[in-house]
Design a protein around this motif. Structure first.
Motif, PDB file in Angstrom:
ATOM      1  N   CYS A 580       0.831  -1.202   0.000  1.00  0.00           N
ATOM      2  CA  CYS A 580       0.000   0.000   0.000  1.00  0.00           C
ATOM      3  C   CYS A 580       0.864   1.249   0.000  1.00  0.00           C
ATOM      4  N   ASN A 633      -6.175  -4.352  -0.091  1.00  0.00           N
ATOM      5  CA  ASN A 633      -7.068  -3.277   0.355  1.00  0.00           C
ATOM      6  C   ASN A 633      -6.293  -2.361   1.288  1.00  0.00           C
ATOM      7  N   LEU A 642     -11.137   3.182   2.254  1.00  0.00           N
ATOM      8  CA  LEU A 642     -10.416   2.052   1.679  1.00  0.00           C
ATOM      9  C   LEU A 642     -10.242   2.243   0.182  1.00  0.00           C
ATOM     10  N   MET A 644      -8.131   0.166  -3.392  1.00  0.00           N
ATOM     11  CA  MET A 644      -7.418  -1.035  -3.832  1.00  0.00           C
ATOM     12  C   MET A 644      -6.075  -0.658  -4.435  1.00  0.00           C
TER      13      MET A 644
END
Length: 741
Positions: A580, A633, A642, A644
Motif C-alpha cells: 500500500c 485493500n 479504503l 485497492m
C-alpha cells in the motif's frame, strides 16, 4: 462603421523586399510608444484598435477593398485610427520618426523574425516586442550571444527554454544580444541611456510565465474612481467585477497590464498600458475602477482575499503609525511580497520617489490617513495564515516563520538538513539563524554580488522524515546586504523568490541492471516519455514491465527511496509498504495497465535533502498461474477510506509455489526551481570529494619511511653480492673440456 480615406490613389509600387518575410520567418511587429512616423500615409483607417490594424498590415491588405497593398508600418492614435505606410523608419526603412510627438502616438514596424512559429511570435497580438531607443537594462543579463542581426536577437529571446526571457538589449555596433530575466517594470532603477543600444520588452509572455523567476502569483491592486486616459483597447460587457478581472487573466490578444471596470455600465476594458507607461495620462474619474495585476514573490495558498483585489491603492496618501517592517530600493511588487510574508501586515506606505517600502500593523479604521504627494497608501484586503520574514543581524540571516495556528514541522537550509535545521511541535513561531560562510559552512550560505544569500526550506507537507522535500513544502531564497554596518532592522531583507515546481535541466541516470526475470522499473513523464527532466512536484509515472509476466502476474510489495551521495546521514523513505502507498498524495495506488501490459503508479517528484539524486528500489512479486496475484485493500489515513492497490502484503511464511520475488531500481535527479547547472556541478564535485575522503589511506611517518628505504637498499646490496659470488664459484668449479688438435 469603418471609414477609410485614400490619401494617395496613385502610389509607385515600390515594394521593398525587406518587408516581405520568407518561408522560415514569421511576420511580427515591434512597437515604439510615444512615437510617430513622418510623411504621408498611404491609407487612414478607423479600424477600431491596433490589433485589427496589425492584421491588415501583416497581410498587406487594404482595409476596405481587400486589395493587396504593401504595408511596412503604421501609426496608431491610441483610440481607433491607424495610419498605414509603405515605408518604415531608419534603419529598416528610409523615413524618420517625428521628434517629441504627443503621448497618444504609437508606431508599429513590421519585422521578420526567423526560426519561430506564429504562436511563438504571438501574432495573435498586435506586437511582439516594445522598443526603447538608446536604452538598456543593466545587471540582469542571463545569457549573451552574438547574432547576425536584430531579428535573430528577438528570435533568441522567443526560443529561449532555459529561463523566461523577459527582455533583450541589442548592441548595433557589435551585434551582441543580451537576454534578461527582468524588465523595465520589475527593475526600473536599472534602466540606462546608452548609445547604439536598443532595449526590447518581450510582449509574448503568458499568464503562466509573465512573472518569471520572481514568483508565479498575480494579485490585483484596485484604485477607485480612476482611469488611464486617451487609450482604450479590447472592451466587453461583463456582469460583475470578478468576470472582468478574469478577462484580464485569460486575455490572449492583449498582454493585460491593467483593467478598467464601470460597475454601473458593466463596461470592462482590458489594456496593455498601465500607470507605469501612461504616468502622464492618468487621473480621477467618477464611476470607473482601475485594477493592475502585480507579480508577487509570495505563496498565496494560505491567504484568503476578502475582495477581488488583494490591495486598494490611495494615490498621494500615507498612513500614520509604527513601522513594523521596511525595505529600501524596492519596487511595489517587492513591497507587496514583503506584506504577504509578514502576518502583522495590514497596510503599506510606498514612497515612489525613494523606492521605499513601509509595513504597518494597522489600517484606515485604526489610524489616520494624510495627504503625501510622494507616497501611495495600500490597504491589505487579505489575511495570511502563514508568513515568513527575515531579519539581518550581525550573526547572519535570522529567518522567522509565523503561523496563525500551531505548527508542527521543520525549517532548514536546503541540502543541509543534518547540519542546519530546526524542528518544532505545536508552535506558532519557528526561527533559525544562517551564519555567514566565513563563520560556518553548515548552512550553505554564500556571498554573491555584495549580498549574503541562503536557501531555506519550510517543511509543511506532514511527510516524515522532514528532509523529504515535496511540492507542498516551501522554498525561500533570502538575502542580506553585507555592506551594512549594523544589520539589526527587521524587514531590511525581502524574500526575493518563492521556489515552485518546474522543469529544469536535469539528468536521469541509467536504470539499474534488471534481475534474471525480464522486468524493468522506469520513471516516465506524463507523455509516456523516458524522463530527462524532473522538478519537485512534477507528475510522473512509476512503471514496471516484464517480458515474461503480465500485470495480473506482478505485485509490488515494497518501494523505498534512498539518497544517492550528498551530505549528512541518509534516511530511507518508504513509498509503498506492505503493498500500500504510504502517502497516497505523493505515490498513488499501483494499477494494472492491461493496454500496455504493465503496472503503473502515479508519482509526484520529490527529493531527500542533501542530494539531487534519489534511488527508488521496489520489490516485485511474480505470481505464476491463471489466478495471478491478489489485490490489496489499503486505508487512506487522511480520509479513512479504503482503496485497492495491486501491491502485496508481506507474509511471514515463505513464498508459495509458483511465486518469486525480485528487486528493481531506478535513479532520478530532481531539482527545485532556481537551481542551475553551476549548483548541480558543485553538488557533483562535493559528492566526488566526499567519496574520495571516505577512501582509506595508509600513512607512514617520515623517519620510519627513510629507515625502511635504507634497510631495503642494504638488503638488496647483500643479495646482489651473494649472487655474484655464487656465479663466480660456479664458473671455476665446472670441468674444462679438451679440444682435439
Amino acid at each position: 462603421m469603418w471609414g477609410v480615406i485614400f490619401l494617395l490613389l496613385s502610389i509607385v509600387p515600390a515594394a521593398q523586399s525587406v518587408f516581405e518575410c520568407s518561408s522560415h520567418e514569421t511576420t511580427a511587429f515591434v512597437r515604439i510608444p510615444r512615437a510617430r512616423l513622418d510623411g504621408t500615409p498611404v491609407v487612414i483607417s478607423t479600424a477600431g484598435h491596433d490589433l485589427t490594424c496589425a492584421q491588415y498590415c501583416r497581410n498587406n491588405i487594404e482595409p476596405t477593398t481587400g486589395a493587396q497593398r504593401v504595408c511596412a508600418s503604421f501609426n496608431f492614435d491610441g483610440r481607433e485610427t491607424c495610419y498605414f505606410f509603405d515605408d518604415a523608419a531608419t534603419p529598416a526603412g528610409t523615413s524618420q520618426l517625428t521628434a517629441n510627438p504627443s503621448a497618444n502616438n504609437f508606431y508599429y514596424e513590421k519585422t521578420c523574425i526567423p526560426n519561430v512559429s506564429a504562436h511563438e511570435a504571438c501574432t495573435y497580438r498586435s506586437f511582439s516586442f516594445e522598443r526603447a531607443r538608446n536604452t538598456q537594462l543593466e545587471g540582469f543579463v542571463k545569457k549573451s550571444v552574438t547574432v547576425e542581426n536584430r531579428e535573430h536577437c528577438l528570435s533568441a529571446c522567443l526560443k529561449e527554454k532555459e529561463f523566461v526571457c523577459k527582455s533583450v538589449n541589442f548592441h548595433y555596433d557589435t551585434s551582441l544580444c543580451e537576454l534578461s530575466v527582468e524588465d523595465k517594470r520589475s527593475k526600473p532603477t536599472h534602466v540606462r541611456m546608452s548609445e547604439k543600444i536598443d532595449y526590447y520588452d518581450n510582449n509574448c509572455l503568458s499568464r503562466q510565465n509573465r512573472c518569471g523567476p520572481s514568483g508565479g502569483n498575480l494579485v490585483f491592486v484596485k484604485t477607485t474612481n480612476f482611469e488611464i486616459r486617451y487609450y482604450d483597447h479590447t472592451q466587453s460587457v461583463e456582469a460583475q467585477e470578478s468576470y472582468c478581472l478574469q478577462k484580464c487573466l485569460d486575455s490572449l490578444n492583449t498582454f493585460c497590464r491593467s483593467v478598467e471596470f464601470n460597475p454601473k455600465e458593466k463596461n470592462c476594458i482590458v489594456s496593455d498600458e498601465d500607470t507605469f507607461s501612461r504616468a502622464d495620462q492618468q487621473g480621477q474619474v467618477v464611476g470607473k475602477d482601475y485594477y493592475e495585476p502585480i507579480c508577487v514573490a509570495a505563496d498565496l495558498s494560505s491567504s484568503t482575499c476578502r475582495q477581488q483585489a488583494a490591495f486598494e491603492r490611495f494615490i498621494g496618501s500615507s498612513i500614520e503609525g509604527e513601522v513594523v517592517a521596511s525595505a529600501q530600493g524596492v519596487t511595489i511588487s517587492d513591497c507587496i511580497s514583503l506584506c504577504f510574508q509578514n502576518l502583522n501586515c495590514k497596510s503599506i506606505n510606498y514612497d515612489r520617489t525613494a523606492s521605499s517600502c513601509f509595513i504597518y500593523a494597522v489600517g484606515r479604521q485604526d489610524a489616520n490617513i494624510k495627504a503625501n504627494p510622494s507616497m501611495d497608501y495600500y490597504e491589505f484586503n487579505c489575511e495570511s495564515q502563514f508568513g515568513g520574514m527575515a531579519l539581518c543581524t550581525n550573526e547572519g540571516i535570522r529567518f522567522i516563520v509565523n503561523t496563525k495556528e500551531p505548527y508542527t514541522g521543520a525549517i532548514y537550509a536546503a541540502e543541509r538538513f543534518s547540519t542546519c535545521s530546526q524542528v518544532v511541535e505545536n508552535a506558532k513561531q519557528i526561527s533559525i539563524t544562517f551564519p555567514p560562510p566565513t563563520v560556518s559552512s553548515d548552512c550553505g550560505t554564500v556571498i554573491r554580488d555584495g549580498k549574503m544569500e541562503a536557501l531555506v526550506v519550510v517543511s509543511l507537507d506532514g511527510v516524515l522524515p522532514h528532509q523529504v522535500t515535496t511540492e507542498w513544502d516551501r522554498f525561500y531564497r533570502v538575502s542580506c546586504d553585507v555592506s551594512m554596518d549594523k544589520m539589526v532592522k527587521e524587514g531590511s531583507v525581502v524574500v526575493t523568490t518563492i521556489y515552485e515546481a518546474s522543469s529544469q535541466n536535469t539528468t536521469v541516470l541509467d536504470v539499474a541492471t534488471p534481475p534474471p526475470v525480464s522486468a524493468e522499473l522506469q520513471i516516465l513523464n506524463q507523455l509516456e516519455e523516458p524522463l530527462h527532466k524532473a522538478s519537485i512536484g512534477d507528475p510522473l509515472l512509476l512503471v514496471i514491465t516484464s517480458e515474461q509476466a503480465g500485470p495480473h502476474n506482478m505485485m509490488v510489495t515494497e518501494c523505498t527511496a534512498t539518497r544517492v551521495g550528498g551530505f549528512g546521514d541518509t534516511v530511507p523513505f518508504t513509498l509503498i509498504e506492505n503493498g500500500c502507498p504510504r502517502y497516497p498524495a505523493l505515490v498513488g495506488p499501483v494499477e494494472q495497465d492491461f493496454d500496455k501490459n504493465r503496472l503503473k503508479s502515479d508519482l509526484r517528484a520529490f527529493r531527500l535533502d542533501g542530494s539531487y539524486d534519489v534511488q527508488i528500489v521496489c520489490s516485485i512479486m511474480f505470481c505464476a498461474g491463471p489466478n495471478g496475484c491478489p489485490v490489496s485493500n489499503c486505508l487512506d489515513s487522511g480520509t479513512n477510506e479504503l482503496f485497492m492497490s495491486h501491491g502485496r502484503k508481506k507474509r511471514s511464511a515463505d513464498l508459495e509455489a509458483g511465486e518469486t520475488e525480485e528487486k528493481l531500481s531506478a535513479i532520478i535527479r530532481v531539482f527545485a526551481k532556481g537551481e542551475d547547472e553551476e549548483e548541480m556541478e558543485m553538488a557533483n564535485n562535493t559528492m566526488m570529494t566526499s567519496m574520495s575522503d571516505s577512501t582509506e589511506l595508509l600513512c607512514i611517518a617520515e623517519p620510519f619511511f627513510v629507515s625502511s628505504v635504507v634497510s631495503l637498499s642494504v638488503l638488496c646490496f647483500a643479495l646482489s653480492a651473494i649472487i655474484a659470488i655464487w656465479g663466480c664459484h660456479s664458473l671455476h668449479s665446472k670441468p674444462v673440456k679438451q679440444v682435439a688438435a
